[in-house]
Motif scaffolding. Structure first.
Motif, PDB file in Angstrom:
ATOM      1  N   GLY A 178      49.752  33.243  47.313  1.00  0.00           N
ATOM      2  CA  GLY A 178      49.572  34.196  46.234  1.00  0.00           C
ATOM      3  C   GLY A 178      50.895  34.810  45.822  1.00  0.00           C
ATOM      4  O   GLY A 178      51.940  34.533  46.413  1.00  0.00           O
ATOM      5  N   THR A 179      50.821  35.669  44.825  1.00  0.00           N
ATOM      6  CA  THR A 179      51.989  36.368  44.299  1.00  0.00           C
ATOM      7  C   THR A 179      51.648  37.843  44.142  1.00  0.00           C
ATOM      8  O   THR A 179      50.598  38.179  43.588  1.00  0.00           O
ATOM      9  CB  THR A 179      52.387  35.788  42.924  1.00  0.00           C
ATOM     10  OG1 THR A 179      52.589  34.383  43.050  1.00  0.00           O
ATOM     11  CG2 THR A 179      53.657  36.428  42.407  1.00  0.00           C
TER      12      THR A 179
ATOM     13  N   LYS B  73      51.431  41.113  42.429  1.00  0.00           N
ATOM     14  CA  LYS B  73      51.415  41.487  41.011  1.00  0.00           C
ATOM     15  C   LYS B  73      51.696  42.963  40.784  1.00  0.00           C
ATOM     16  O   LYS B  73      52.266  43.341  39.780  1.00  0.00           O
ATOM     17  CB  LYS B  73      50.057  41.131  40.375  1.00  0.00           C
ATOM     18  CG  LYS B  73      49.828  39.644  40.263  1.00  0.00           C
ATOM     19  CD  LYS B  73      50.876  39.027  39.373  1.00  0.00           C
ATOM     20  CE  LYS B  73      50.678  37.535  39.240  1.00  0.00           C
ATOM     21  NZ  LYS B  73      51.738  36.901  38.492  1.00  0.00           N
ATOM     22  N   GLU B  74      51.259  43.821  41.719  1.00  0.00           N
ATOM     23  CA  GLU B  74      51.459  45.260  41.591  1.00  0.00           C
ATOM     24  C   GLU B  74      51.701  45.840  42.985  1.00  0.00           C
ATOM     25  O   GLU B  74      51.124  45.352  43.958  1.00  0.00           O
ATOM     26  CB  GLU B  74      50.234  45.942  40.982  1.00  0.00           C
ATOM     27  CG  GLU B  74      49.854  45.440  39.617  1.00  0.00           C
ATOM     28  CD  GLU B  74      48.552  46.050  39.111  1.00  0.00           C
ATOM     29  OE1 GLU B  74      48.263  47.220  39.434  1.00  0.00           O
ATOM     30  OE2 GLU B  74      47.823  45.341  38.398  1.00  0.00           O
TER      31      GLU B  74
ATOM     32  N   SER C 256      41.196  35.047  43.214  1.00  0.00           N
ATOM     33  CA  SER C 256      41.110  36.058  42.169  1.00  0.00           C
ATOM     34  C   SER C 256      42.516  36.482  41.749  1.00  0.00           C
ATOM     35  O   SER C 256      43.455  36.406  42.539  1.00  0.00           O
ATOM     36  CB  SER C 256      40.349  37.283  42.680  1.00  0.00           C
ATOM     37  OG  SER C 256      40.413  38.345  41.754  1.00  0.00           O
ATOM     38  N   LYS C 257      42.642  36.977  40.531  1.00  0.00           N
ATOM     39  CA  LYS C 257      43.920  37.499  40.055  1.00  0.00           C
ATOM     40  C   LYS C 257      44.144  38.936  40.502  1.00  0.00           C
ATOM     41  O   LYS C 257      45.183  39.516  40.241  1.00  0.00           O
ATOM     42  CB  LYS C 257      43.974  37.447  38.524  1.00  0.00           C
ATOM     43  CG  LYS C 257      44.033  36.053  37.978  1.00  0.00           C
ATOM     44  CD  LYS C 257      44.133  36.076  36.480  1.00  0.00           C
ATOM     45  CE  LYS C 257      44.199  34.659  35.952  1.00  0.00           C
ATOM     46  NZ  LYS C 257      44.339  34.619  34.500  1.00  0.00           N
ATOM     47  N   HIS C 258      43.144  39.535  41.156  1.00  0.00           N
ATOM     48  CA  HIS C 258      43.219  40.955  41.495  1.00  0.00           C
ATOM     49  C   HIS C 258      42.692  41.196  42.915  1.00  0.00           C
ATOM     50  O   HIS C 258      41.667  41.844  43.115  1.00  0.00           O
ATOM     51  CB  HIS C 258      42.401  41.762  40.480  1.00  0.00           C
ATOM     52  CG  HIS C 258      42.670  43.221  40.530  1.00  0.00           C
ATOM     53  ND1 HIS C 258      43.644  43.822  39.786  1.00  0.00           N
ATOM     54  CD2 HIS C 258      42.095  44.210  41.251  1.00  0.00           C
ATOM     55  CE1 HIS C 258      43.656  45.121  40.032  1.00  0.00           C
ATOM     56  NE2 HIS C 258      42.711  45.381  40.925  1.00  0.00           N
ATOM     57  N   CYS C 259      43.395  40.656  43.914  1.00  0.00           N
ATOM     58  CA  CYS C 259      43.005  40.882  45.307  1.00  0.00           C
ATOM     59  C   CYS C 259      43.721  42.133  45.812  1.00  0.00           C
ATOM     60  O   CYS C 259      44.933  42.250  45.709  1.00  0.00           O
ATOM     61  CB  CYS C 259      43.378  39.683  46.165  1.00  0.00           C
ATOM     62  SG  CYS C 259      42.493  38.178  45.749  1.00  0.00           S
TER      63      CYS C 259
ATOM     64  N   PRO D 288      45.464  32.374  43.101  1.00  0.00           N
ATOM     65  CA  PRO D 288      44.803  31.526  42.099  1.00  0.00           C
ATOM     66  C   PRO D 288      43.453  30.948  42.534  1.00  0.00           C
ATOM     67  O   PRO D 288      42.536  30.868  41.730  1.00  0.00           O
ATOM     68  CB  PRO D 288      45.818  30.416  41.838  1.00  0.00           C
ATOM     69  CG  PRO D 288      47.137  31.055  42.129  1.00  0.00           C
ATOM     70  CD  PRO D 288      46.861  31.995  43.287  1.00  0.00           C
TER      71      PRO D 288
ATOM     72  N   ASP E 189      47.769  38.172  43.249  1.00  0.00           N
ATOM     73  CA  ASP E 189      47.113  37.103  42.488  1.00  0.00           C
ATOM     74  C   ASP E 189      47.041  35.889  43.407  1.00  0.00           C
ATOM     75  O   ASP E 189      48.074  35.329  43.780  1.00  0.00           O
ATOM     76  CB  ASP E 189      47.929  36.785  41.238  1.00  0.00           C
ATOM     77  CG  ASP E 189      47.374  35.624  40.426  1.00  0.00           C
ATOM     78  OD1 ASP E 189      46.327  35.055  40.798  1.00  0.00           O
ATOM     79  OD2 ASP E 189      47.997  35.272  39.408  1.00  0.00           O
TER      80      ASP E 189
ATOM     81  N   ILE F 275      48.410  44.622  44.918  1.00  0.00           N
ATOM     82  CA  ILE F 275      47.496  43.712  44.228  1.00  0.00           C
ATOM     83  C   ILE F 275      48.161  42.334  44.248  1.00  0.00           C
ATOM     84  O   ILE F 275      49.327  42.202  43.878  1.00  0.00           O
ATOM     85  CB  ILE F 275      47.252  44.146  42.765  1.00  0.00           C
ATOM     86  CG1 ILE F 275      46.751  45.588  42.693  1.00  0.00           C
ATOM     87  CG2 ILE F 275      46.317  43.174  42.060  1.00  0.00           C
ATOM     88  CD1 ILE F 275      45.432  45.848  43.379  1.00  0.00           C
TER      89      ILE F 275
END
Length: 65
Positions: free
Chosen positions: A25-26, A28-29, A43-46, A40, A38, A36
């Motif tokens: 993942g990456t 994101k926040e 979910s984009k919001h883990c 793929p 991502d 948060i």
């Protein structure tokens, strides 16, 4: 409790352990108490939070392939 904004950066590649499997993942926040990610395949919001599931997130550089 750790301030996660100092431990993780936006865009950082990580691996997250979910259901005994690691997913790439990456970040994101970042926030002081959660990040948060991502993932793929999931979910984009883990959401990963201090004192809850933060122990399931590892920087990508910890892994050798």
């Amino acid at each position: 409790m750790s301030d996660l904004t100092h431990l993780f950066t936006i865009g950082q590649p990580v691996r997250c352990r979910l259901d005994e499997k690691y997913y790439k993942g990456t970040v994101k926040e970042t926030y002081p108490d959660h990040i948060i990610v991502d993932i793929p395949e999931i979910s984009k919001h883990c959401w990963f939070e201090n004192d809850f599931n933060m122990d399931c997130v590892y920087p990508e550089y910890n892994f050798q392939e």
